[in-house]
Motif scaffolding. Structure first.
Motif, PDB file in Angstrom:
ATOM      1  N   GLU A 139      44.494  30.897  42.082  1.00 40.77           N
ATOM      2  CA  GLU A 139      43.927  30.826  43.355  1.00 40.77           C
ATOM      3  C   GLU A 139      44.469  31.619  44.486  1.00 40.77           C
ATOM      4  N   GLN A 140      45.496  31.146  44.590  1.00 36.04           N
ATOM      5  CA  GLN A 140      46.393  31.007  45.490  1.00 36.04           C
ATOM      6  C   GLN A 140      46.809  33.544  45.518  1.00 36.04           C
ATOM      7  N   ILE A 141      46.537  33.885  44.772  1.00 36.55           N
ATOM      8  CA  ILE A 141      46.950  35.302  44.624  1.00 36.55           C
ATOM      9  C   ILE A 141      45.492  36.246  45.058  1.00 36.55           C
ATOM     10  N   LYS A 142      46.258  36.456  46.201  1.00 34.60           N
ATOM     11  CA  LYS A 142      44.918  37.630  46.492  1.00 34.60           C
ATOM     12  C   LYS A 142      45.735  38.936  46.494  1.00 34.60           C
ATOM     13  N   PHE A 143      44.971  40.109  45.932  1.00 40.26           N
ATOM     14  CA  PHE A 143      45.510  41.423  45.785  1.00 40.26           C
ATOM     15  C   PHE A 143      43.963  42.356  45.605  1.00 40.26           C
ATOM     16  N   ASN A 144      44.520  43.805  46.427  1.00 45.44           N
ATOM     17  CA  ASN A 144      43.165  45.220  46.796  1.00 45.44           C
ATOM     18  C   ASN A 144      44.458  46.180  46.680  1.00 45.44           C
ATOM     19  N   ALA A 145      44.105  46.372  45.276  1.00 45.16           N
ATOM     20  CA  ALA A 145      44.434  47.227  44.372  1.00 45.16           C
ATOM     21  C   ALA A 145      43.255  48.321  43.335  1.00 45.16           C
ATOM     22  N   PRO A 146      42.595  48.563  43.884  1.00 44.32           N
ATOM     23  CA  PRO A 146      41.533  49.699  42.988  1.00 44.32           C
ATOM     24  C   PRO A 146      42.267  50.540  42.032  1.00 44.32           C
ATOM     25  N   ASN A 147      43.956  51.010  41.776  1.00 50.17           N
ATOM     26  CA  ASN A 147      43.925  51.962  40.918  1.00 50.17           C
ATOM     27  C   ASN A 147      44.925  51.383  39.988  1.00 50.17           C
ATOM     28  N   LEU A 148      44.843  49.908  40.442  1.00 47.56           N
ATOM     29  CA  LEU A 148      45.050  48.777  39.034  1.00 47.56           C
ATOM     30  C   LEU A 148      45.135  49.315  37.956  1.00 47.56           C
ATOM     31  N   VAL A 149      45.430  49.295  36.077  1.00 48.43           N
ATOM     32  CA  VAL A 149      45.432  49.008  35.014  1.00 48.43           C
ATOM     33  C   VAL A 149      45.848  48.079  34.513  1.00 48.43           C
ATOM     34  N   SER A 150      46.498  47.718  34.655  1.00 47.70           N
ATOM     35  CA  SER A 150      47.478  46.570  34.106  1.00 47.70           C
ATOM     36  C   SER A 150      48.199  45.040  34.593  1.00 47.70           C
ATOM     37  N   PHE A 151      47.684  43.978  34.773  1.00 47.22           N
ATOM     38  CA  PHE A 151      47.845  42.997  35.303  1.00 47.22           C
ATOM     39  C   PHE A 151      48.800  42.130  34.305  1.00 47.22           C
ATOM     40  N   SER A 152      49.792  41.606  34.813  1.00 49.02           N
ATOM     41  CA  SER A 152      50.078  40.635  33.869  1.00 49.02           C
ATOM     42  C   SER A 152      50.816  39.214  34.896  1.00 49.02           C
ATOM     43  N   TYR A 153      50.103  38.085  33.718  1.00 52.10           N
ATOM     44  CA  TYR A 153      50.672  36.888  35.327  1.00 52.10           C
ATOM     45  C   TYR A 153      51.357  36.066  33.764  1.00 52.10           C
ATOM     46  N   SER A 154      51.977  35.332  34.684  1.00 54.58           N
ATOM     47  CA  SER A 154      53.438  34.479  33.677  1.00 54.58           C
ATOM     48  C   SER A 154      53.722  33.406  34.360  1.00 54.58           C
TER      49      SER A 154
END
Length: 502
Positions: free
Chosen positions: A288-303
């Motif tokens: 909930e604290q993560i905010k991003f604007n990346a319209p061309n993002l194809v892979s997001f990894s969160y750990s």
């Protein structure tokens, strides 16, 4: 006839590099030389020189420095260029400093391609002139006291430098490199206040920054001329939650791949980039604290874990992602095993999927978590949120858990998501993923309950035979469920047919 002795010198050197790799004691060369009468003499021309004092634990310091002097003299007498020179030692006496100065001068005059210096006080050494660095391709400085002027002298003396690594070098506050046409990779690690990073290198493609100081925020950066800088790794160990990442990506206008790792829980994490395609977050920051604007993002990894990340080289980190490069947007999720409130975590995941951040999740991969608090799932079901539509959900199950723990985890995931295809995967044969196992039966029923009765059929397929599933580097043991719309009469005929294996 001694056929081994007749091998070309280059082949003998290759064999020696395999039999006696770097970081091994030089006495191993003596053992290897018994293979051939001429091999001992060829060790004098061996182009990989390793002067690491910890490899000389059974001899005195005096013998170590005599070995440096003797080996250097034999090698330079043949007017050869060293491929690798590792000099890892401290200097305690003026005599040791004199030996190092003489040997460095001799070796660098003939040329060195790969130079690694660790724990050596360059400030007390007589640095050679620029000509002596003409062949250097890779330079690694670790715990070497240097200042800005020394750094400037080194970089201007290495016109062919491709890889530059600076690890915990005391006294360095400003990293400035100008006009380097061949520089491709830079690694900077610091544990004291660092003021500025200024690089002009048109072919620089990867930059790694490890901030062990962790106060205030990132240093000032000027990388605007680095038009090929597409891969950035930024690791920070902040001393407070006030460390700011808001303007971080403004320093990297062309970045496509970003690994951002932080050991503390930050108050907010805001990222914005139109060029970013792969994002890896290793952080204790909540979704909930993560905010991003990346319209061309194809892979997001969160750990939620940062351990083990530093042991991988940059090339290996991105190789793992390239091997599973998605055709559509995908999210890899590795929640911490010690999550206090599992239900709250799934709520946060559900809200994150709904965020308008320009990134559309199609495929979701989750590493399984288990908790005694899974019994609170009834509270989760009281929250009336529609499950998020996904094309594929893959769940990686732990092997030591009982089937009821697997079932509870699947139940929570299917409250959050409504996938068209779901895969259960395990990398151990101990996990029961057979057709009639409890977790398979439960998953089948839950998936069917998400759809219109009588209009959906679910087939079980093997990922290795399905063109619908993405191939991963480690396949392991898996079972997949694919929803298919069927006609009413077909559904009636299959209603009591059980599970179909194809």
């Amino acid at each position: 006839m001694d056929l081994i002795s007749q091998l070309p010198e280059s082949i003998v050197h290759r064999i020696l590099s395999l039999l006696v790799p770097l970081h091994t004691p030089p006495t191993d060369f003596v053992r290897v030389s018994v293979l051939s009468k001429t091999w001992f003499h060829l060790t004098a021309s061996y182009p990989h020189l390793d002067f690491t004092i910890r490899n000389f634990t059974h001899v005195s310091r005096e013998s170590f420095f005599k070995y440096i002097e003797y080996t250097t003299s034999r090698f330079c007498h043949q007017n050869l260029t060293a491929y690798t020179l590792r000099l890892i030692t401290d200097l305690r006496e003026s005599a040791e400093l004199d030996i190092v100065n003489r040997c460095l001068e001799l070796l660098l005059q003939n040329g060195v391609y790969d130079l690694v210096i660790d724990s050596l006080d360059i400030g007390h050494c007589e640095l050679p002139s620029s000509v002596m660095f003409k062949c250097l391709r890779r330079l690694v400085l670790t715990r070497v006291p240097i200042n800005d002027e020394v750094l400037k002298h080194i970089t201007t003396s290495c016109p062919l430098l491709q890889v530059f690594v600076v690890n915990a070098c005391h006294g360095l506050k400003i990293f400035c490199v100008y006009g380097h046409q061949h520089l491709r990779s830079v690694w900077i690690q610091y544990n004291t206040p660092f003021e500025r990073i200024d690089i002009e290198a048109p072919n620089l493609s990867s930059l790694s920054i490890k901030d062990d100081h962790g106060r205030g925020g990132p240093p000032q950066m000027n990388l605007a001329s680095c038009g090929k800088l597409i891969t950035v790794f930024y690791y920070v160990c902040p001393y407070s939650n006030s460390y700011s990442f808001i303007d971080l990506l403004s320093n990297f206008p062309f970045v496509e791949n970003l690994i951002l790792a932080t050991t503390n829980k930050c108050n907010n994490l805001k990222l914005s980039s139109h060029s970013l395609r792969t994002l890896v977050l290793k952080t204790f920051c909540d979704l909930e604290q993560i905010k991003f604007n990346a319209p061309n993002l194809v892979s997001f990894s969160y750990s939620c874990c940062t351990s083990g990340l530093m042991s991988l080289s940059m090339d290996k980190r991105w190789a793992m992602l390239r091997d599973s490069s998605p055709l559509k947007g995908c999210m890899h999720c590795y929640p911490a095993s010690y999550i206090d409130t599992v239900c709250l975590w799934f709520q946060k995941l559900r809200h994150f999927l709904d965020k308008k951040n320009g990134f559309k999740v199609f495929n979701l991969y989750i590493h399984a978590i288990y908790s005694p608090k899974f019994r609170e799932l009834e509270k989760l079901k009281e929250i009336k949120l529609p499950p998020y539509e996904l094309e594929l959900v893959e769940l990686q199950l732990e092997t030591h858990e009982e089937s009821q723990a697997h079932i509870a985890f699947v139940d929570a995931v299917l409250w959050c998501c409504r996938p068209r295809t779901l895969t259960l995967r395990s990398f151990s044969p101990l996990t029961a993923l057979e057709e009639h196992s409890d977790v398979v039966k439960f998953t089948y029923k839950k998936l069917l309950a998400q759809e219109d009765q009588g209009h959906t059929n679910i087939q079980i397929v093997s990922p290795s035979f399905s063109s619908l599933l993405m191939a991963l580097p480690r396949v392991g043991k898996a079972i997949s469920f694919i929803k298919e719309k069927v006609l009413q009469e077909e559904a009636d005929s299959q209603r009591f047919a059980g599970l179909e294996i194809v």
